[in-house]
Design a protein around this motif. Structure first.
Motif: not given
Length: 389
Positions: A211-216
């Motif tokens: 969750r403390a990561s930018a995923t796209g």
């Protein structure tokens, strides 16, 4: 007095060089000062302050640290691995950010790019001024990347790129993407600035891990690229797979950092938590759990250090990376699960790091090669027979 340290029960650092020790200590200090106080909140709020962290990470030389030139630190592979371990002791999302930046975005530009591409992108990425991502996985193409549908075709001297990539770390925040696509010549890599017309970045929400990561998701709709956007140094799946080997090497160290953090939290908690008139650390079943965790982590650290020495000597095989990634992520997950039992109900609270690391590692087990795929890679290497088809 305790005879063994929960941080390093078998004194792995005793056989590390002074430079390796200094790098590990520097990264540990950075994580302590810049990450640990806030990472539980980032996790709970599902955000990662990439722009705030990228420049400080660049300032201490962590971005592309194992690459040579163009502002990169040029450290040993083992030093890079130890840095990944310390980063992931903070959070898997932090290590993922550094790993994607250096091993998946910067590495292919350094290894396969033109001199112009290297000069244009690598210094800014090394300093943290520019953020990169790596586009390989697709909605229908995960463990079998050769079945990708994203394609590029020539239009005069330009390329036209169409397709979709998903589960892309740094995808929503990147300034540049290294994107792999099918062409008439074979799979090619393209360096794509994210502001290019027709390129859309979408964030993936509702994650319960990393969750403390930018995923796209990256969407390409007739994206027109100049001829010099293509990486000239490689054609075929060797390109993206070599990048994944670089990143998996960081994971086989990094996952142990998550396991170590959970182990340290459990040891500290058990020393303070009193039941039946004494600390629970004094009970036989708790000590048996600690012994098992120490053995698992020490074995994983020994393997990681050995593989690091092989890589520094130019002797590391991709199948050996699979052994490390598969074994050490499994080890870290089991350590986290055992640590959770020691903390009892507190083990599911973000007041402690255990559940955060435990859920993060479920993603680490899957990305950059599922445990099934790595098992089959190892099986093929041992038997000479491919089970993929």
């Amino acid at each position: 007095m305790t005879a063994l340290s929960a941080t390093d029960p078998v004194d792995i650092h005793a056989v590390c060089s002074d430079d390796e020790k200094a790098i590990a200590e520097t990264v540990r200090g950075f994580v302590k000062s810049a990450v640990l106080d806030d990472v539980a909140t980032w996790f709970e709020e599902a955000r990662f302050p990439a722009r705030e962290l990228a420049k400080p990470l660049g300032d201490i030389g962590l971005l592309g640290m194992h690459l040579e030139g163009y502002g990169c630190a040029g450290t040993s592979a083992t030093a890079y691995g130890l840095a990944c371990l310390e980063l992931e002791a903070g959070d898997s999302g932090l290590r993922s950010f550094v790993s994607v930046q250096g091993s998946l975005a910067m590495f292919p530009i350094r290894a396969y790019g033109s001199e112009e591409q290297r000069a244009q992108w690598l210094p800014g990425m090394a300093s943290g001024e520019l953020i990169g991502c790596f586009g390989l996985t697709e909605p229908d193409s995960g463990s079998d990347p050769s079945s990708m549908r994203t394609a590029a075709h020539r239009d005069g001297s330009d390329w036209i790129l169409n397709g979709t990539k998903t589960w892309i770390t740094n995808g929503p925040i990147a300034d540049v993407a290294v994107v792999w696509a099918r062409t008439d010549e074979g799979v090619r890599g393209f360096v794509v600035p994210t502001g290019t017309p027709g390129f859309e970045q979408r964030e993936i929400h509702h994650k319960m891990s990393l969750r403390a990561s930018a995923t796209g998701e990256l969407v390409f709709d007739d994206v027109r690229l100049p001829a010099d956007a293509v990486l000239p140094g490689v054609i075929g799946m060797r390109g993206p797979l070599s990048c994944l080997d670089e990143a998996r090497f960081g994971i086989l160290f990094g996952a142990l950092g998550a396991g170590r953090a959970a182990f340290e939290a459990a040891v500290g908690y058990a020393g303070d938590r009193t039941q039946f008139g004494k600390p629970i650390a004094g009970f036989q079943l708790t000590q048996a759990k600690f012994a098992d965790m120490a053995v698992r982590l020490s074995s994983g650290l020994t393997l990681a250090l050995h593989l690091g020495r092989l890589k520094d000597a130019g002797l590391l095989k991709p199948e050996q990376v699979s052994i490390g990634k598969l074994g050490n992520v499994r080890t870290a997950i089991e350590v986290c699960r055992t640590a959770r039992t020691i903390l009892g109900a507190n083990g599911i609270s973000l007041e402690y790091p255990v559940i955060r690391h435990m859920t993060n590692l479920e993603s680490v087990l899957t990305y950059e090669g599922t445990e099934e795929v790595h098992a089959l890679v190892i099986g093929k290497a041992l038997t000479g027979l491919a089970a993929f088809s």
